[in-house]
Design an enzyme around this catalytic site. Structure first.
Site, PDB file in Angstrom:
ATOM      1  N   GLY A  11     -16.020 -20.299 -20.946  1.00 31.52           N
ATOM      2  CA  GLY A  11     -15.097 -21.545 -20.797  1.00 31.52           C
ATOM      3  C   GLY A  11     -15.433 -22.226 -19.590  1.00 31.52           C
ATOM      4  N   GLY A  14     -14.668 -26.138 -18.793  1.00 32.86           N
ATOM      5  CA  GLY A  14     -13.164 -26.698 -18.707  1.00 32.86           C
ATOM      6  C   GLY A  14     -12.541 -27.006 -17.460  1.00 32.86           C
ATOM      7  N   ILE A  57     -17.851 -17.117 -27.274  1.00 32.44           N
ATOM      8  CA  ILE A  57     -17.628 -15.850 -26.897  1.00 32.44           C
ATOM      9  C   ILE A  57     -17.576 -15.019 -28.161  1.00 32.44           C
ATOM     10  CG2 ILE A  57     -16.385 -16.385 -24.934  1.00 32.44           C
ATOM     11  CD1 ILE A  57     -13.842 -16.311 -26.070  1.00 32.44           C
ATOM     12  N   TYR A 156      -0.287 -18.868 -28.453  1.00 34.42           N
ATOM     13  CA  TYR A 156      -0.919 -18.915 -27.202  1.00 34.42           C
ATOM     14  C   TYR A 156      -0.330 -18.163 -26.216  1.00 34.42           C
ATOM     15  CZ  TYR A 156      -2.466 -20.763 -22.691  1.00 34.42           C
ATOM     16  OH  TYR A 156      -3.139 -21.112 -21.336  1.00 34.42           O
ATOM     17  N   LYS A 160      -1.998 -14.561 -24.753  1.00 33.61           N
ATOM     18  CA  LYS A 160      -1.940 -14.106 -23.358  1.00 33.61           C
ATOM     19  C   LYS A 160      -1.402 -12.993 -22.995  1.00 33.61           C
ATOM     20  CE  LYS A 160      -4.567 -17.927 -21.887  1.00 33.61           C
ATOM     21  NZ  LYS A 160      -5.909 -17.542 -21.138  1.00 33.61           N
TER      22      LYS A 160
HETATM   23  C1  AKB Z   1      -0.910 -25.207 -21.582  1.00 38.36           C
HETATM   24  O1  AKB Z   1       0.269 -26.179 -21.198  1.00 38.36           O
HETATM   25  O2  AKB Z   1      -0.962 -24.807 -22.665  1.00 38.36           O
HETATM   26  C2  AKB Z   1      -1.315 -24.572 -20.196  1.00 38.36           C
HETATM   27  C3  AKB Z   1      -0.618 -23.489 -19.934  1.00 38.36           C
HETATM   28  C4  AKB Z   1       0.676 -23.642 -19.136  1.00 38.36           C
HETATM   29  O3  AKB Z   1      -1.026 -22.282 -19.756  1.00 38.36           O
HETATM   30  N1  AKB Z   1      -1.873 -25.730 -19.407  1.00 38.36           N
END
Ligand code: AKB
Length: 342
Positions: A11, A14, A57, A156, A160
């Site tokens: 990445g 980025g 990846i 997301y 994580k």
């Molecule tokens: C997002 O807003 O998705 C990222 C984060 C807070 O991990 N910047």
């Protein structure tokens, strides 16, 4: 090809990658850097690395090729789909954010088995790994500790949080039933980043990106419709402090670390405070509030601020930018200059 101890950054094209490459290349010019991204590396970054590979990846054959060419003992796995984009394509987000992370952890494990040294593995988690149930609890919770409210509401954030556990598994429990000990090859180290704001790159699909988006819009003379309420509060950090934190964590003696996953913070302004600073720098800024209730719901589930006492105690986290200096000295001057000649 290089058998010198090398750095591998995924990445790399980025926002974090751009700043991290510059810092690592400056700190240790003799250590080869190999990068991987779906997008080509910008020229100013490409000039600082041994090889910039364009690819995925998810391509395990490509990762095996890198394994054969380089002796990697530092991995910075930055590749990810951020929160807003991930919500539109959760299955793709899982594939990239989880299966991709697994592939890179396997790569690191194989590297460690090959050259016999631990592979330091940096993983950027996020405040999105938290999930506060409502605004009242968020207000009462104040600075949230790492192990509280780990119930994310986004794919997301779930990605994580799971990868935090995946990394700990590789570091401490990998193939624990095998005849010989296989764990300990990957030295997994993780930071839960707040909303990061860079003066060098443009926002890329984060739900926390209302802050940088507002600055870029004001500097470029565009109307900006802020999608969160004025009272919305989450922690933010200037990109140089984020990179400094990565370097401090990755150079800390292993015995100093009491955790695998660390919170870090710097400043936690409301959207109204951000707007006021942007307006004072750009008096003609056309900024309106048009709340997107769904995206607001995501930001409301993230903490107002984080307790980063463990990072400060274990490896000396010490951000140099507060809210005023981040905007006044770092962000606004650079972003203003970016659009000055347009
Ligand atoms: C997002 O807003 O998705 C990222 C984060 C807070 O991990 N910047």
């Amino acid at each position: 090809m290089s058998r010198k101890p090398s750095v591998f950054i995924t990445g790399a094209s980025g926002e974090i990658g751009h700043a991290l490459i510059a810092r690592l290349a400056a700190d240790d010019p003799e250590r080869p850097i190999v990068t991987l991204d779906l997008n080509p590396l910008p020229p100013e970054s490409a000039a600082k690395v041994r090889q910039a590979i364009t690819g995925s990846i998810l391509d395990t054959a490509l990762l095996d090729g890198i394994l054969a060419q380089y002796e990697v003992d530092r991995v910075y796995h930055l590749a990810a789909l951020l929160s807003t984009r991930s919500e539109f394509t959760p299955a793709l987000a899982h594939k990239v954010n989880v299966e991709g992370a697994l592939n890179v952890l396997e790569f690191a494990q194989k590297q460690g088995e090959s050259h016999g040294r631990p592979v330091l593995f940096f993983y950027p988690s996020s405040i999105a790994a938290f999930g506060l149930p409502n605004r009242e609890v968020k207000a009462r919770a104040g600075k949230v500790k790492e192990d509280d409210f780990n119930v994310p509401t986004t794919i997301y954030g779930a990605n994580k949080l799971y990868c935090e556990h995946l990394g700990r598994y590789y570091a401490r429990h990998y193939k624990q039933l095998a005849a010989e000990t296989m764990s300990g090859k990957v030295d997994f180290r993780c930071i839960r980043f707040p909303g990061l704001i860079s003066a060098e790159t443009v926002p890329s699909g984060g739900t926390s990106d209302y802050a940088p988006e507002m600055i870029h819009a004001a500097a470029s003379g565009q109307r900006y419709e802020c999608f969160v309420r004025p009272d919305t509060q989450i922690p933010f950090m200037a990109m140089p402090d984020a990179v400094d934190a990565i370097v401090r964590l990755m150079t800390a003696p292993r015995e100093r670390l009491t955790r695998t996953v660390y919170n870090i913070g710097a400043f936690a302004p409301s959207a109204a405070e951000i707007e006021a600073v942007v307006r004072s720098a750009f008096p003609h800024a056309d900024i309106r509030t048009k709340v997107d209730e769904k995206r607001q719901g995501i930001v409301d589930s993230w903490p107002a601020d984080v307790d980063d006492s463990a990072a400060r105690a274990d490896w000396g986290h010490a951000p140099s930018y507060d809210f005023a200096t981040a905007f006044g000295e770092y962000l606004i001057p650079s972003i203003r200059k970016r659009y000055a000649n347009r």
